[in-house]
Motif scaffolding. Structure first.
Motif, PDB file in Angstrom:
ATOM      1  N   HIS A  65      -0.111 -41.729 -26.227  1.00 37.03           N
ATOM      2  CA  HIS A  65      -0.185 -42.085 -24.814  1.00 37.03           C
ATOM      3  C   HIS A  65      -0.965 -43.385 -24.592  1.00 37.03           C
ATOM      4  O   HIS A  65      -1.012 -43.879 -23.455  1.00 37.03           O
ATOM      5  N   THR A  85       1.066 -44.631 -17.723  1.00 34.49           N
ATOM      6  CA  THR A  85       0.059 -44.509 -16.683  1.00 34.49           C
ATOM      7  C   THR A  85      -1.167 -45.343 -17.012  1.00 34.49           C
ATOM      8  O   THR A  85      -1.764 -45.970 -16.125  1.00 34.49           O
ATOM      9  N   TYR A  86      -1.544 -45.365 -18.286  1.00 32.19           N
ATOM     10  CA  TYR A  86      -2.715 -46.140 -18.705  1.00 32.19           C
ATOM     11  C   TYR A  86      -2.579 -47.597 -18.273  1.00 32.19           C
ATOM     12  O   TYR A  86      -3.539 -48.193 -17.770  1.00 32.19           O
ATOM     13  N   ILE A 117      -1.087 -40.499  -9.034  1.00 35.54           N
ATOM     14  CA  ILE A 117      -1.492 -40.264 -10.418  1.00 35.54           C
ATOM     15  C   ILE A 117      -2.540 -39.156 -10.464  1.00 35.54           C
ATOM     16  O   ILE A 117      -2.503 -38.268 -11.329  1.00 35.54           O
ATOM     17  N   ARG A 254     -10.097 -43.604 -16.456  1.00 32.81           N
ATOM     18  CA  ARG A 254      -8.782 -44.029 -16.941  1.00 32.81           C
ATOM     19  C   ARG A 254      -8.261 -43.223 -18.120  1.00 32.81           C
ATOM     20  O   ARG A 254      -7.103 -42.774 -18.121  1.00 32.81           O
ATOM     21  N   ALA A 258      -5.020 -40.812 -17.918  1.00 33.54           N
ATOM     22  CA  ALA A 258      -3.850 -41.153 -18.728  1.00 33.54           C
ATOM     23  C   ALA A 258      -3.508 -40.037 -19.707  1.00 33.54           C
ATOM     24  O   ALA A 258      -2.332 -39.820 -20.024  1.00 33.54           O
ATOM     25  N   VAL A 263       2.648 -40.377 -17.891  1.00 35.83           N
ATOM     26  CA  VAL A 263       3.638 -41.119 -17.103  1.00 35.83           C
ATOM     27  C   VAL A 263       3.609 -40.558 -15.687  1.00 35.83           C
ATOM     28  O   VAL A 263       3.351 -39.373 -15.479  1.00 35.83           O
ATOM     29  N   ALA A 264       3.873 -41.423 -14.716  1.00 33.97           N
ATOM     30  CA  ALA A 264       3.861 -41.007 -13.317  1.00 33.97           C
ATOM     31  C   ALA A 264       4.856 -41.855 -12.535  1.00 33.97           C
ATOM     32  O   ALA A 264       5.039 -43.043 -12.846  1.00 33.97           O
ATOM     33  N   VAL A 267       4.787 -46.024 -11.537  1.00 28.90           N
ATOM     34  CA  VAL A 267       3.943 -46.846 -12.410  1.00 28.90           C
ATOM     35  C   VAL A 267       4.715 -48.025 -12.976  1.00 28.90           C
ATOM     36  O   VAL A 267       4.218 -49.160 -13.005  1.00 28.90           O
TER      37      VAL A 267
END
Length: 287
Positions: A65, A85-86, A117, A254, A258, A263-264, A267
């Motif tokens: 991730h 997402t990160y 998120i 963060r 993440a 994933v969102a 993004v």
């Protein structure tokens, strides 16, 4: 881009990650990285080496991730980095290279994306039966604008009764941007509830006290005290700030966000727009 000579290792690591996002998947050798860092942001070899260690630690925690790859000779962004997402959290971090280019105020829709998120992360933390909703205003989930009616709306979603305490009309959300809960199959009260404050501000210590559980105990009929959480897009190194925040609330920074929601929705579009903005201001190093 900026001068990072007085910055910590976390900020230098953020700069490296941001630069890699702009480069796409092109590998950046560490020797070349050292030269670019010194020329562009004044970060010397020691600062870059420490930042690489930070990136390695982030990668060790997040595994696949983490949208970047770190080796003994080079760093690069993974092909899936724009979807991660990160990456979105990195680009909305206060004082980050991306925010400095985009301006002091985050781009339109950034706080909404961040709250979404946080919703995904809260659901993941509570498990498959978990539920969460954006309580902040303005709402796209049907929340009434008036605080008193919003509390009744929220109580209805949670399957509990609203409390009898006075609900001041001047309040918008009572310091809570996301509410999450996990009902039990028996349908009875006494289930876990989490109240989340989300912020894109640089000064996060005051935000940790925005949620007053005593007020919420009067607004919602809860058999157990809710958990309080603070969600922020930046990373927070171990130290005084972390210790103070952790004493007052659950910290969702963060790396934790993440890991919970890799994933969102939204993004990828946000990251693409930010990379486009950065590409017009940054000079990507040639391979």
């Amino acid at each position: 881009m900026t001068d990072l000579r007085a910055s910590g290792r976390e900020q230098v690591a953020d700069w490296i990650e941001t630069s890699l996002l702009v480069r796409g998947t092109r590998q950046l050798g560490l020797d070349r990285l050292h030269r670019i860092a010194l020329d562009e942001v004044g970060a010397g070899p020691a600062a870059v080496s420490l930042a690489i260690r930070v990136m390695s630690r982030r990668g060790a925690v997040l595994g696949d991730h983490y949208p970047f790859e770190v080796s003994d000779v080079a760093v690069r962004a993974r092909p899936t980095a724009p979807e991660a997402t990160y990456s979105g959290l990195l680009l909305m971090t206060p004082d980050s290279p991306a925010r400095q280019v985009a301006g002091a105020d985050p781009p339109t829709g950034t706080i909404l994306l961040f709250e979404r998120i946080a919703v995904a992360a809260a659901i993941a933390m509570l498990g498959p039966s978990g539920r969460a909703v954006r309580f902040g205003w303005p709402s796209d989930e049907g929340r009434p604008p008036e605080f008193a009616y919003a509390i009744e709306w929220l109580a209805g979603l949670m399957g509990i009764k609203p409390g009898s305490a006075y609900r001041p009309p001047r309040r918008r959300d009572g310091g809570v941007d996301v509410v999450a809960w996990r009902p039990f199959p028996d349908g009875r009260s006494g289930f876990p509830v989490m109240l989340v404050q989300c912020t894109l501000q640089h000064d996060i210590l005051p935000k940790a006290g925005d949620i007053d559980v005593r007020y919420w105990a009067g607004w919602l009929t809860l058999d157990a005290d809710p958990m309080v959480a603070l969600a922020v897009p930046q990373t927070i190194p171990q130290g005084v700030v972390w210790d103070e925040l952790a004493l007052r609330s659950l910290v969702l920074e963060r790396v934790r966000l993440a890991g919970l929601a890799p994933v969102a929705p939204g993004v990828t579009a946000f990251v693409s727009d930010m990379i486009g903005t950065l590409s017009r201001h940054l000079t990507a190093a040639e391979a």
